[in-house]
Design a protein around this motif. Sequence first.
Motif, PDB file in Angstrom:
ATOM      1  N   ASP A 621     -37.158  48.276  50.772  1.00  0.00           N
ATOM      2  CA  ASP A 621     -36.708  48.165  52.165  1.00  0.00           C
ATOM      3  C   ASP A 621     -35.919  46.879  52.373  1.00  0.00           C
ATOM      4  O   ASP A 621     -34.913  46.860  53.084  1.00  0.00           O
ATOM      5  CB  ASP A 621     -37.908  48.170  53.123  1.00  0.00           C
ATOM      6  N   HIS A 624     -32.013  46.831  51.698  1.00  0.00           N
ATOM      7  CA  HIS A 624     -31.083  47.830  52.241  1.00  0.00           C
ATOM      8  C   HIS A 624     -29.732  47.256  52.650  1.00  0.00           C
ATOM      9  O   HIS A 624     -28.714  47.911  52.527  1.00  0.00           O
ATOM     10  CB  HIS A 624     -31.730  48.592  53.408  1.00  0.00           C
ATOM     11  N   ASP A 625     -29.704  46.001  53.113  1.00  0.00           N
ATOM     12  CA  ASP A 625     -28.436  45.456  53.616  1.00  0.00           C
ATOM     13  C   ASP A 625     -27.837  44.408  52.677  1.00  0.00           C
ATOM     14  O   ASP A 625     -27.021  43.598  53.080  1.00  0.00           O
ATOM     15  CB  ASP A 625     -28.664  44.836  55.001  1.00  0.00           C
ATOM     16  N   LEU A 626     -28.245  44.424  51.424  1.00  0.00           N
ATOM     17  CA  LEU A 626     -27.802  43.368  50.515  1.00  0.00           C
ATOM     18  C   LEU A 626     -26.408  43.655  49.956  1.00  0.00           C
ATOM     19  O   LEU A 626     -25.999  44.811  49.865  1.00  0.00           O
ATOM     20  CB  LEU A 626     -28.790  43.219  49.361  1.00  0.00           C
ATOM     21  N   PRO A 627     -25.693  42.581  49.582  1.00  0.00           N
ATOM     22  CA  PRO A 627     -24.396  42.786  48.945  1.00  0.00           C
ATOM     23  C   PRO A 627     -24.575  43.609  47.674  1.00  0.00           C
ATOM     24  O   PRO A 627     -25.567  43.455  46.975  1.00  0.00           O
ATOM     25  CB  PRO A 627     -23.927  41.366  48.607  1.00  0.00           C
ATOM     26  N   ARG A 629     -25.247  46.647  47.497  1.00  0.00           N
ATOM     27  CA  ARG A 629     -26.199  47.743  47.676  1.00  0.00           C
ATOM     28  C   ARG A 629     -25.526  49.117  47.529  1.00  0.00           C
ATOM     29  O   ARG A 629     -26.128  50.048  46.975  1.00  0.00           O
ATOM     30  CB  ARG A 629     -26.866  47.612  49.053  1.00  0.00           C
ATOM     31  N   ALA A 630     -24.269  49.231  47.998  1.00  0.00           N
ATOM     32  CA  ALA A 630     -23.580  50.523  47.967  1.00  0.00           C
ATOM     33  C   ALA A 630     -23.349  50.995  46.533  1.00  0.00           C
ATOM     34  O   ALA A 630     -23.184  52.195  46.299  1.00  0.00           O
ATOM     35  CB  ALA A 630     -22.250  50.417  48.706  1.00  0.00           C
ATOM     36  N   LEU A 666     -26.677  41.899  43.996  1.00  0.00           N
ATOM     37  CA  LEU A 666     -27.835  42.381  44.738  1.00  0.00           C
ATOM     38  C   LEU A 666     -29.101  41.632  44.323  1.00  0.00           C
ATOM     39  O   LEU A 666     -29.866  41.158  45.163  1.00  0.00           O
ATOM     40  CB  LEU A 666     -28.010  43.884  44.529  1.00  0.00           C
ATOM     41  N   TRP A 670     -31.475  39.310  46.583  1.00  0.00           N
ATOM     42  CA  TRP A 670     -32.786  39.936  46.806  1.00  0.00           C
ATOM     43  C   TRP A 670     -33.932  38.975  46.507  1.00  0.00           C
ATOM     44  O   TRP A 670     -34.963  38.981  47.185  1.00  0.00           O
ATOM     45  CB  TRP A 670     -32.870  41.152  45.872  1.00  0.00           C
ATOM     46  N   ARG A 673     -35.759  36.961  49.140  1.00  0.00           N
ATOM     47  CA  ARG A 673     -36.534  37.835  50.020  1.00  0.00           C
ATOM     48  C   ARG A 673     -37.829  38.277  49.337  1.00  0.00           C
ATOM     49  O   ARG A 673     -38.870  38.351  49.975  1.00  0.00           O
ATOM     50  CB  ARG A 673     -35.721  39.077  50.381  1.00  0.00           C
TER      51      ARG A 673
END
Length: 698
Positions: A621, A624-627, A629-630, A666, A670, A673
């Motif tokens: 979770d 989800h918005d991390l560089p 991620r896509a 990522l 990450w 966090r």
Amino acid sequence: MSPADPASTWVEVVVAAPAHSGLGDRLTYRCDRPLPAGTLVRVPLGRREVLGIAWGPTPADPTCAPEQVRPVTEVWDALPPLDADWRDLVAFAARYYQRSLGEVALAALPPALRELTSTQLQRRLTRAAPAAAPCADHPTPVPALTPAQADAVSAIEASERPVLLFGATGSGKTEVYLQATARLLARDPQAQALVLVPEINLTPQLEQRFRARFGDAVTTLHSRLTPAQRLQHWLAAHRGQARIVLGTRMAVFASLPRLRLIVVDEEHDPSYKSQEGARYSARDLAVYRAHRGSADGCRVVLGSATPALESWHAAESGRYRRVDMADRMGGADWPRLRLVDLRHQPRGTALAPPLLAAIEARLARGEQALVLLNRRGYAPVIACGDCGWKSGCPHCSAHLVFHKADRSLRCHHCGHAARVPRACPDCGNLDLAPLGRGTEQLEEQLTSALGALRRPDGSPVRIGRLDADTARAAGALERTLDAVHSGAIDVLVGTQMIAKGHDFRRITLVASVNTDGALFASDWRAPERLFTLLMQAAGRAGRDARFVAAQDSTVELWVQTAYPEHPLFAALARHDYAAFAAQQLQERRTAGMPPYSHQALLRAEARQLDAALAWLRHAADAAHDLPGRAHVTLYAPVPMTLTRVAGIERAQLLLESPHRPALQALLAAWMPRLHTLRAHADTRGLARWAIDVDPLSF
Ligand code: ADP
Ligand code: ZN
Ligand code: ZN
């Protein structure tokens, strides 16, 4: 220096603080003079005093009162600073494998260095041996290189790309390393070479060959050294006295101020990947290190008869330069593959009659055989035929292995040991039976089948065994290997340990008796590992063509399998690594597996499996918005195949991306966090977590 001495400068010092300590690993101290980056210092840290590395000057912070900044306690001027290339290497390793700089940098130094005072250091330095001269008068004759070897040496010297030396077992790769090193040392009176080997104790011959050629210019770095030896060897390398450092994966971090050549022998070997702490790959770091040093002419060669598919792919795509040495030096023909179809043998056959007959014939002629079974102990489990009870480990999701020698049941994962019960603990049945077979049982079976045989000179045939159990006692490994070399042992049974680079001269038959488990293992790297193991094992046979010819013998690789039509065996029969690699890479490309994608594993361990899984879900979770991620796939957290070890449940989350930079971005974003993610109600009992970049095992 008074606390507020305006003349003192501020210096950033790297200390061994793990990232989660919250302390930071680059701390600011005061010193009465500027310190060159890389200088070793001792600094106060809390109530302790620790070793640190000056990383560079840092501007004085005007909001910070000088007396809050503590002074450096000792400056180790007597040692040259760790140079920029070394600092860059550890910084890269820390970034890439997602550890703190201080952890990686300090762990790369010999532990004994951390305990020294500057007085003790001074004494060590004055006692240390004077600079070793490189050997120009060789005690051993140096063979003239074959054209293929000469080409390989030239390629290593010329290529700015890493050279992948793809040479059959016994094709003369070691001689190439020796002569490339000799030429370097002759050319540059200060140059240093780093030679990495998978396990030094399994290939004592390599160290002997380097010592025979270079004498005292060689030093070693590996975990079997005492702390004092390791320190001494490290200092010799750091001060430029040792010209050649021969070592295991840890040696990739050696301080070598004039490093100009790196050799990674048996580059496919999984032991180059660390499985704890910073889970680095020494092979990959060697490539990085040489790349950074290429402006100074540093070169790197990766050698193998069975390269890792990642390395093979890098050569195919032009990143590495491949050099082939297909012919075995003075070796007999490549072993002929003989498949025993187990479907046509009685169930549970340990050694099929034709295989036994082939071994007998060889022993009668005074030849030797190797029998490979990659599982130690007598039987992997004992079971009750009435109720189905099996010997399970109380602490692990694994079976207890039966060891007949001391009638114990032992867990190979946590070390738990128990007596074999008299009767089934569940139903009282007295008839408990071992299931399956390990090396101990195979040795017993071979002894009963062959023990009555005589050698040509009339003496009895001897069976020996080599595995982690027999190698445990000090010197036992060397004794067994010596006994094979001297001919005191005729048949050597063992695990993959027997397949490593030993230069046995009288072996004409190698057999793999239980191969199918690896053929269908869930681990997608299993076929690569099996092919490599069989090729390496086969490479132990027929190493001396003159012996084979004089015996009028043939060299054979026997494999017992219920799947003789498996394509892996077709490639093995042709000794065709390239075909095998092409087929495997095709499969991996289709499936988007490495080397066509890049992976990382986040592992979590907890008392309760639910807590480990919940923590991994929170971790996902938080991503989800991390560089990046896509471009990164996060798979659902799953229990590890071997879920419980020593009472701890283990789960993991796989990340995969076709773009390494996206995955790296990522992970980097990450990590902070993850360090603050611990306190969730459903993750209580979380023991620890770790990230594994480019994992080898799942
Ligand atoms: P590899 O490292 O590929 O297994 P080695 O370097 O150990 O191969 O060579 C195999 C054998 O051939 C060794 O006994 C070695 O001493 C010998 N050898 C290697 N190169 C030469 C050469 N140019 N001339 C004669 N013998 C050689
Ligand atoms: Zn029972
Ligand atoms: Zn256990």
